[in-house]
Scaffold this motif. Structure first.
Motif, PDB file in Angstrom:
ATOM      1  N   ALA A   4       0.828  -1.207   0.000  1.00 50.25           N
ATOM      2  CA  ALA A   4       0.000   0.000   0.000  1.00 50.25           C
ATOM      3  C   ALA A   4       0.861   1.256   0.000  1.00 50.25           C
ATOM      4  N   CYS A   5       1.897   1.272   0.849  1.00 45.28           N
ATOM      5  CA  CYS A   5       2.777   2.442   0.925  1.00 45.28           C
ATOM      6  C   CYS A   5       3.639   2.563  -0.321  1.00 45.28           C
ATOM      7  N   ASP A   6       4.070   1.422  -0.862  1.00 41.86           N
ATOM      8  CA  ASP A   6       4.880   1.460  -2.082  1.00 41.86           C
ATOM      9  C   ASP A   6       4.102   2.101  -3.223  1.00 41.86           C
ATOM     10  N   ALA A   7       2.802   1.872  -3.251  1.00 41.10           N
ATOM     11  CA  ALA A   7       1.969   2.452  -4.299  1.00 41.10           C
ATOM     12  C   ALA A   7       1.687   3.933  -4.051  1.00 41.10           C
ATOM     13  N   ALA A   8       1.680   4.339  -2.774  1.00 40.29           N
ATOM     14  CA  ALA A   8       1.280   5.709  -2.429  1.00 40.29           C
ATOM     15  C   ALA A   8       2.446   6.665  -2.225  1.00 40.29           C
ATOM     16  N   VAL A   9       3.661   6.146  -2.054  1.00 36.36           N
ATOM     17  CA  VAL A   9       4.795   7.002  -1.716  1.00 36.36           C
ATOM     18  C   VAL A   9       5.036   8.044  -2.821  1.00 36.36           C
ATOM     19  N   PRO A  10       5.276   9.315  -2.448  1.00 32.48           N
ATOM     20  CA  PRO A  10       5.448  10.363  -3.459  1.00 32.48           C
ATOM     21  C   PRO A  10       6.826  10.313  -4.122  1.00 32.48           C
ATOM     22  N   ARG A  11       6.883   9.738  -5.297  1.00 36.41           N
ATOM     23  CA  ARG A  11       8.135   9.632  -6.052  1.00 36.41           C
ATOM     24  C   ARG A  11       8.393  10.892  -6.866  1.00 36.41           C
ATOM     25  N   THR A  12       9.655  11.216  -7.011  1.00 36.63           N
ATOM     26  CA  THR A  12      10.008  12.395  -7.812  1.00 36.63           C
ATOM     27  C   THR A  12       9.829  12.140  -9.297  1.00 36.63           C
ATOM     28  N   GLY A  13       9.964  10.894  -9.718  1.00 36.33           N
ATOM     29  CA  GLY A  13       9.767  10.553 -11.118  1.00 36.33           C
ATOM     30  C   GLY A  13      10.957  10.951 -11.986  1.00 36.33           C
ATOM     31  N   ALA A  14      10.923  10.509 -13.229  1.00 34.10           N
ATOM     32  CA  ALA A  14      12.044  10.737 -14.150  1.00 34.10           C
ATOM     33  C   ALA A  14      12.343  12.214 -14.355  1.00 34.10           C
ATOM     34  N   GLU A  15      11.326  13.043 -14.322  1.00 37.60           N
ATOM     35  CA  GLU A  15      11.508  14.465 -14.619  1.00 37.60           C
ATOM     36  C   GLU A  15      12.194  15.228 -13.495  1.00 37.60           C
ATOM     37  N   HIS A  16      11.992  14.801 -12.246  1.00 35.24           N
ATOM     38  CA  HIS A  16      12.487  15.587 -11.111  1.00 35.24           C
ATOM     39  C   HIS A  16      13.465  14.835 -10.208  1.00 35.24           C
ATOM     40  N   SER A  17      13.812  13.608 -10.548  1.00 32.93           N
ATOM     41  CA  SER A  17      14.669  12.825  -9.657  1.00 32.93           C
ATOM     42  C   SER A  17      16.120  13.306  -9.658  1.00 32.93           C
ATOM     43  N   LEU A  18      16.529  14.026 -10.689  1.00 29.61           N
ATOM     44  CA  LEU A  18      17.888  14.564 -10.740  1.00 29.61           C
ATOM     45  C   LEU A  18      17.814  16.082 -10.697  1.00 29.61           C
ATOM     46  N   ARG A  19      18.514  16.655  -9.741  1.00 34.82           N
ATOM     47  CA  ARG A  19      18.440  18.093  -9.474  1.00 34.82           C
ATOM     48  C   ARG A  19      19.839  18.705  -9.500  1.00 34.82           C
ATOM     49  N   LYS A  20      19.976  19.842 -10.139  1.00 34.81           N
ATOM     50  CA  LYS A  20      21.248  20.562 -10.132  1.00 34.81           C
ATOM     51  C   LYS A  20      21.177  21.646  -9.069  1.00 34.81           C
ATOM     52  N   LEU A  21      22.052  21.530  -8.070  1.00 30.34           N
ATOM     53  CA  LEU A  21      22.065  22.496  -6.983  1.00 30.34           C
ATOM     54  C   LEU A  21      22.671  23.810  -7.439  1.00 30.34           C
ATOM     55  N   ASP A  22      22.459  24.865  -6.654  1.00 30.57           N
ATOM     56  CA  ASP A  22      23.001  26.175  -6.994  1.00 30.57           C
ATOM     57  C   ASP A  22      24.524  26.143  -7.140  1.00 30.57           C
ATOM     58  N   SER A  23      25.164  25.231  -6.422  1.00 33.55           N
ATOM     59  CA  SER A  23      26.621  25.101  -6.482  1.00 33.55           C
ATOM     60  C   SER A  23      27.093  24.381  -7.744  1.00 33.55           C
ATOM     61  N   GLY A  24      26.154  23.822  -8.504  1.00 31.83           N
ATOM     62  CA  GLY A  24      26.500  23.075  -9.703  1.00 31.83           C
ATOM     63  C   GLY A  24      26.541  21.571  -9.494  1.00 31.83           C
ATOM     64  N   LEU A  25      26.469  21.120  -8.234  1.00 35.04           N
ATOM     65  CA  LEU A  25      26.459  19.691  -7.945  1.00 35.04           C
ATOM     66  C   LEU A  25      25.187  19.034  -8.468  1.00 35.04           C
ATOM     67  N   LEU A  26      25.325  17.788  -8.919  1.00 36.25           N
ATOM     68  CA  LEU A  26      24.160  17.008  -9.289  1.00 36.25           C
ATOM     69  C   LEU A  26      23.723  16.174  -8.100  1.00 36.25           C
ATOM     70  N   CYS A  27      22.447  16.247  -7.769  1.00 37.50           N
ATOM     71  CA  CYS A  27      21.893  15.501  -6.640  1.00 37.50           C
ATOM     72  C   CYS A  27      20.655  14.741  -7.106  1.00 37.50           C
ATOM     73  N   ALA A  28      20.662  13.436  -6.912  1.00 37.32           N
ATOM     74  CA  ALA A  28      19.509  12.605  -7.256  1.00 37.32           C
ATOM     75  C   ALA A  28      18.752  12.227  -5.993  1.00 37.32           C
ATOM     76  N   ALA A  29      17.437  12.135  -6.105  1.00 30.15           N
ATOM     77  CA  ALA A  29      16.592  11.724  -4.976  1.00 30.15           C
ATOM     78  C   ALA A  29      15.337  11.061  -5.535  1.00 30.15           C
ATOM     79  N   PRO A  30      14.988   9.881  -5.052  1.00 31.78           N
ATOM     80  CA  PRO A  30      13.834   9.165  -5.600  1.00 31.78           C
ATOM     81  C   PRO A  30      12.485   9.629  -5.077  1.00 31.78           C
ATOM     82  N   LEU A  31      12.475  10.308  -3.902  1.00 34.29           N
ATOM     83  CA  LEU A  31      11.211  10.651  -3.250  1.00 34.29           C
ATOM     84  C   LEU A  31      11.140  12.134  -2.932  1.00 34.29           C
ATOM     85  N   TRP A  32       9.906  12.642  -2.819  1.00 36.95           N
ATOM     86  CA  TRP A  32       9.693  14.014  -2.352  1.00 36.95           C
ATOM     87  C   TRP A  32       9.656  14.034  -0.829  1.00 36.95           C
TER      88      TRP A  32
END
Length: 225
Positions: A35-63
């Protein structure tokens, strides 16, 4: 050795049954309930990789919201250390997707000695160990926190967070030449990750990529948790 390790894990699971990190339902193996696996808020392909202000790449699977926020707060403050195993599994999958072949060592953003003594464990280290288990390896300590600065969660602006982590970390000389995957639990403004990465670069690291369980995204709310 692997057979002995599996037997030990089975024994520990009998003594301390694994629970879903989100709803805390008892499970027959470490992981997340359906149930939780289906409901957990995932960042998805569009938002799972984020470029920080410092230029570092940071990936995260969940919001970092709702059930994910609650699970990470229990991990950090309520002694729910076992939840690092299933939460780390989310991060491991995301790291493999974005950074496979790009790093040769895994390390983590450390807590101070004072906080470690009070909490009993370092949640980022536990997450790093969980991530590495998926790849049959171990994380390497490359950073130490040498100042017990105020918690980032209690600060009210991104500028305060950046200032708060200046000069609080020290890197091991073994960081020189390494391609590093840096693990943390949450990426809010990225100030902690940036400070740790800069410390590693100052020690001669070749490159640093970041992986977190959850990202606060662009709608960051500051203030004490």
């Amino acid at each position: 050795m692997k057979r002995l390790k599996r037997a030990l894990e089975h024994f520990l699971n009998l003594l301390y049954p694994p629970k879903c990190p989100f709803c805390e339902k008892t499970l027959d193996h470490p992981g997340t309930c359906p149930a939780c696996d289906a409901a957990v808020p995932r960042t998805g392909a569009e938002h799972s990789l984020r470029k920080l202000d410092s230029g570092l790449l940071c990936a995260a699977p969940l919001w970092y919201e709702g059930m994910v926020r609650d699970a990470l707060l229990r991990l950090k403050f309520n002694g729910c250390a076992s939840s690092a195993v299933p939460l780390g599994a989310f991060a491991a999958e995301c790291a493999a997707e974005h950074f496979s072949g790009e790093f040769d060592v895994v390390t983590w953003t450390p807590v101070s000695r004072k906080r470690l003594k009070k909490r009993g464990y370092d949640q980022a280290e536990l997450l790093a160990r969980s991530i590495c288990r998926r790849w049959d390896t171990r994380p390497v300590r490359l950073l130490w926190k040498i100042k017990d600065n105020p918690a980032q969660s209690g600060l009210e602006s991104a500028a305060q967070r950046r200032e708060n982590v200046q000069g609080v970390y020290k890197a091991a000389p073994e960081a020189r030449g390494k391609r590093i995957l840096l693990v943390d639990d949450i990426c809010t403004t990225g100030s902690t990750l940036t400070a740790c990465a800069q410390t590693l670069f100052d020690a001669g690291a070749a490159c640093v990529f970041c992986i977190c369980v959850a990202s606060a995204g662009k709608s960051v709310k500051f203030g004490k948790e």
